[in-house]
Motif scaffolding. Structure first.
Motif, PDB file in Angstrom:
ATOM      1  N   THR A 298     -50.179  25.269 -24.666  1.00 37.05           N
ATOM      2  CA  THR A 298     -49.999  24.136 -25.576  1.00 37.05           C
ATOM      3  C   THR A 298     -48.622  24.165 -26.222  1.00 37.05           C
ATOM      4  O   THR A 298     -47.983  23.124 -26.405  1.00 37.05           O
ATOM      5  CB  THR A 298     -51.092  24.145 -26.653  1.00 37.05           C
ATOM      6  N   VAL A 299     -48.162  25.377 -26.578  1.00 39.71           N
ATOM      7  CA  VAL A 299     -46.811  25.503 -27.129  1.00 39.71           C
ATOM      8  C   VAL A 299     -45.801  24.900 -26.165  1.00 39.71           C
ATOM      9  O   VAL A 299     -44.934  24.092 -26.546  1.00 39.71           O
ATOM     10  CB  VAL A 299     -46.475  26.982 -27.427  1.00 39.71           C
ATOM     11  N   CYS A 300     -45.899  25.277 -24.892  1.00 36.23           N
ATOM     12  CA  CYS A 300     -44.948  24.769 -23.896  1.00 36.23           C
ATOM     13  C   CYS A 300     -45.071  23.257 -23.732  1.00 36.23           C
ATOM     14  O   CYS A 300     -44.067  22.551 -23.575  1.00 36.23           O
ATOM     15  CB  CYS A 300     -45.171  25.471 -22.560  1.00 36.23           C
ATOM     16  N   ALA A 301     -46.315  22.756 -23.771  1.00 34.95           N
ATOM     17  CA  ALA A 301     -46.505  21.309 -23.629  1.00 34.95           C
ATOM     18  C   ALA A 301     -45.866  20.555 -24.796  1.00 34.95           C
ATOM     19  O   ALA A 301     -45.279  19.480 -24.605  1.00 34.95           O
ATOM     20  CB  ALA A 301     -47.998  20.993 -23.542  1.00 34.95           C
ATOM     21  N   LEU A 302     -45.948  21.112 -25.994  1.00 33.92           N
ATOM     22  CA  LEU A 302     -45.331  20.464 -27.154  1.00 33.92           C
ATOM     23  C   LEU A 302     -43.808  20.555 -27.100  1.00 33.92           C
ATOM     24  O   LEU A 302     -43.107  19.620 -27.508  1.00 33.92           O
ATOM     25  CB  LEU A 302     -45.869  21.093 -28.439  1.00 33.92           C
ATOM     26  N   VAL A 303     -43.303  21.675 -26.591  1.00 34.20           N
ATOM     27  CA  VAL A 303     -41.856  21.792 -26.407  1.00 34.20           C
ATOM     28  C   VAL A 303     -41.379  20.751 -25.405  1.00 34.20           C
ATOM     29  O   VAL A 303     -40.317  20.142 -25.571  1.00 34.20           O
ATOM     30  CB  VAL A 303     -41.479  23.216 -25.944  1.00 34.20           C
ATOM     31  N   GLU A 304     -42.173  20.519 -24.367  1.00 34.68           N
ATOM     32  CA  GLU A 304     -41.800  19.536 -23.347  1.00 34.68           C
ATOM     33  C   GLU A 304     -41.635  18.148 -23.958  1.00 34.68           C
ATOM     34  O   GLU A 304     -40.818  17.345 -23.489  1.00 34.68           O
ATOM     35  CB  GLU A 304     -42.862  19.505 -22.246  1.00 34.68           C
ATOM     36  N   THR A 305     -42.391  17.846 -25.020  1.00 31.57           N
ATOM     37  CA  THR A 305     -42.280  16.535 -25.663  1.00 31.57           C
ATOM     38  C   THR A 305     -41.073  16.444 -26.593  1.00 31.57           C
ATOM     39  O   THR A 305     -40.901  15.433 -27.277  1.00 31.57           O
ATOM     40  CB  THR A 305     -43.548  16.229 -26.477  1.00 31.57           C
TER      41      THR A 305
ATOM     42  N   LEU B 165     -43.844  23.689 -16.239  1.00 34.09           N
ATOM     43  CA  LEU B 165     -43.807  22.325 -16.764  1.00 34.09           C
ATOM     44  C   LEU B 165     -42.418  21.752 -16.486  1.00 34.09           C
ATOM     45  O   LEU B 165     -41.406  22.403 -16.779  1.00 34.09           O
ATOM     46  CB  LEU B 165     -44.100  22.317 -18.270  1.00 34.09           C
ATOM     47  N   LYS B 166     -42.390  20.557 -15.942  1.00 28.75           N
ATOM     48  CA  LYS B 166     -41.130  19.971 -15.491  1.00 28.75           C
ATOM     49  C   LYS B 166     -40.108  19.832 -16.610  1.00 28.75           C
ATOM     50  O   LYS B 166     -38.902  20.012 -16.393  1.00 28.75           O
ATOM     51  CB  LYS B 166     -41.411  18.599 -14.858  1.00 28.75           C
ATOM     52  N   GLY B 167     -40.567  19.552 -17.820  1.00 29.30           N
ATOM     53  CA  GLY B 167     -39.639  19.294 -18.911  1.00 29.30           C
ATOM     54  C   GLY B 167     -39.348  20.483 -19.796  1.00 29.30           C
ATOM     55  O   GLY B 167     -38.868  20.315 -20.919  1.00 29.30           O
ATOM     56  N   VAL B 168     -39.642  21.708 -19.313  1.00 23.42           N
ATOM     57  CA  VAL B 168     -39.440  22.916 -20.121  1.00 23.42           C
ATOM     58  C   VAL B 168     -38.508  23.866 -19.379  1.00 23.42           C
ATOM     59  O   VAL B 168     -38.630  24.068 -18.162  1.00 23.42           O
ATOM     60  CB  VAL B 168     -40.780  23.616 -20.418  1.00 23.42           C
ATOM     61  N   ALA B 169     -37.577  24.466 -20.123  1.00 24.81           N
ATOM     62  CA  ALA B 169     -36.653  25.462 -19.557  1.00 24.81           C
ATOM     63  C   ALA B 169     -36.805  26.762 -20.336  1.00 24.81           C
ATOM     64  O   ALA B 169     -37.069  26.758 -21.546  1.00 24.81           O
ATOM     65  CB  ALA B 169     -35.212  24.956 -19.635  1.00 24.81           C
ATOM     66  N   PHE B 170     -36.631  27.874 -19.646  1.00 31.50           N
ATOM     67  CA  PHE B 170     -36.716  29.187 -20.264  1.00 31.50           C
ATOM     68  C   PHE B 170     -35.380  29.897 -20.107  1.00 31.50           C
ATOM     69  O   PHE B 170     -34.783  29.868 -19.026  1.00 31.50           O
ATOM     70  CB  PHE B 170     -37.826  30.019 -19.607  1.00 31.50           C
ATOM     71  N   ARG B 171     -34.936  30.557 -21.166  1.00 30.38           N
ATOM     72  CA  ARG B 171     -33.669  31.287 -21.123  1.00 30.38           C
ATOM     73  C   ARG B 171     -33.832  32.648 -21.776  1.00 30.38           C
ATOM     74  O   ARG B 171     -34.565  32.800 -22.766  1.00 30.38           O
ATOM     75  CB  ARG B 171     -32.570  30.498 -21.857  1.00 30.38           C
TER      76      ARG B 171
END
Length: 302
Positions: A234-241, A257-263
């Protein structure tokens, strides 16, 4: 009318004699003398209230009462044998039910391989798998509603439970794919100071929550938390928004998730650990087998 109790040794003697139809052969098969066998049969007949065998010279046959009793006697002996075998299997830890709590992020790391190996070694053990965050796992272990837990960042002040680290991994920054910092291969924590944050609430994992806040504090800022979410998915899904950014264990990168990047983050020395938890002085062989499985097949360190 009270039902008579039929001792199992007498039933055993009865079944063997019914199969042999010869007192001498049946006694030899039972490993006893013929007179004790005759006494066992007499006692059983007294309990039934009817003769079970006819005894003409040199020939033994079942009476109608004996023929009626034989299938039930065989079932009783078979049920006892099955029960003894099942009890031994549970006592040895080869069968039974093991209740395992696990944090969602553990399903991205050690859980699949551990369960696959354990099920291969102990196929007759029923695994009751329950997804729950760290704090509920601690409570469930105390309440004995789970037998073992796989959690992230166990509390340091816990006295009634034992913990063993099974995985250590670094943190990563979780960014919307449109965030300017995605142009970098790694991110300084201080570079997140002006971004709103999405985090797990402290109550579900106090140590991990404080660790993340500590990373921000060490970088010179207090994160502006605009939204809490209980699960990393859910955290990642909210970051995607584009609601905010987050700091998370590196294994979260497996959430696609297509709209999330990790660094990667700098400094890179901070790590979070996954631990197995169980009750002190717990002598359940199933718990011991799972702990041994973890020791024999340690997960790769990220």
């Amino acid at each position: 009318m009270e039902r008579p109790e039929l001792p199992l040794p007498q039933l055993h003697a009865f079944v063997v004699l019914a199969e042999e139809l010869h007192f001498g052969h049946a006694a030899a098969r039972l490993g006893i003398a013929q007179p004790p066998l005759s006494q066992q049969i007499r006692r059983l007949e007294n309990k039934v209230g009817h003769a079970l065998f006819t005894r003409p010279p040199g020939h033994v046959t079942l009476t109608p009462a004996g023929s009626e009793l034989l299938p039930a006697a065989r079932r009783a002996l078979a049920d006892l044998a099955d029960g003894l075998a099942a009890a031994r299997a549970v006592g040895d830890g080869r069968a039974g039910r093991l209740r395992i709590g696990f944090a969602a992020s553990v399903a991205l790391t050690v859980l699949p391989g551990l369960l696959r190996t354990f099920r291969h070694r102990f196929p007759d053990v029923h695994l009751d798998i329950r997804e729950m965050t760290t704090t509920p796992q601690i409570a469930a272990l105390h309440d004995r509603t789970i037998d073992i837990g796989l959690l992230r960042e166990p509390p340091a002040d816990e006295k009634e439970l034992r913990f063993r680290t099974v995985l250590s991994e670094p943190f990563v920054a979780v960014l919307p794919s449109t965030h300017p910092l995605t142009a970098q291969r790694s991110v300084q924590v201080a570079q997140l100071a002006d971004s709103p944050f999405v985090l797990l609430p402290r109550m579900v994992g106090p140590t991990l929550h404080d660790q993340i806040i500590g990373l921000c504090t060490a970088a010179g800022f207090t994160p502006q938390v605009v939204q809490h979410a209980v699960e990393w998915q859910t955290v990642c899904a909210l970051v995607e928004t584009d609601l905010g950014v987050s700091l998370a264990p590196a294994s979260i990168r497996r959430i696609r998730l297509k709209g999330v990047a990790f660094r990667r983050i700098e400094p890179s020395t901070a790590r979070t650990r996954v631990a197995v938890a169980w009750r002190r002085n717990d002598h359940d062989p199933l718990v011991a087998h799972l702990l041994a499985t973890i020791s024999q097949d340690p997960p790769d360190r990220t």
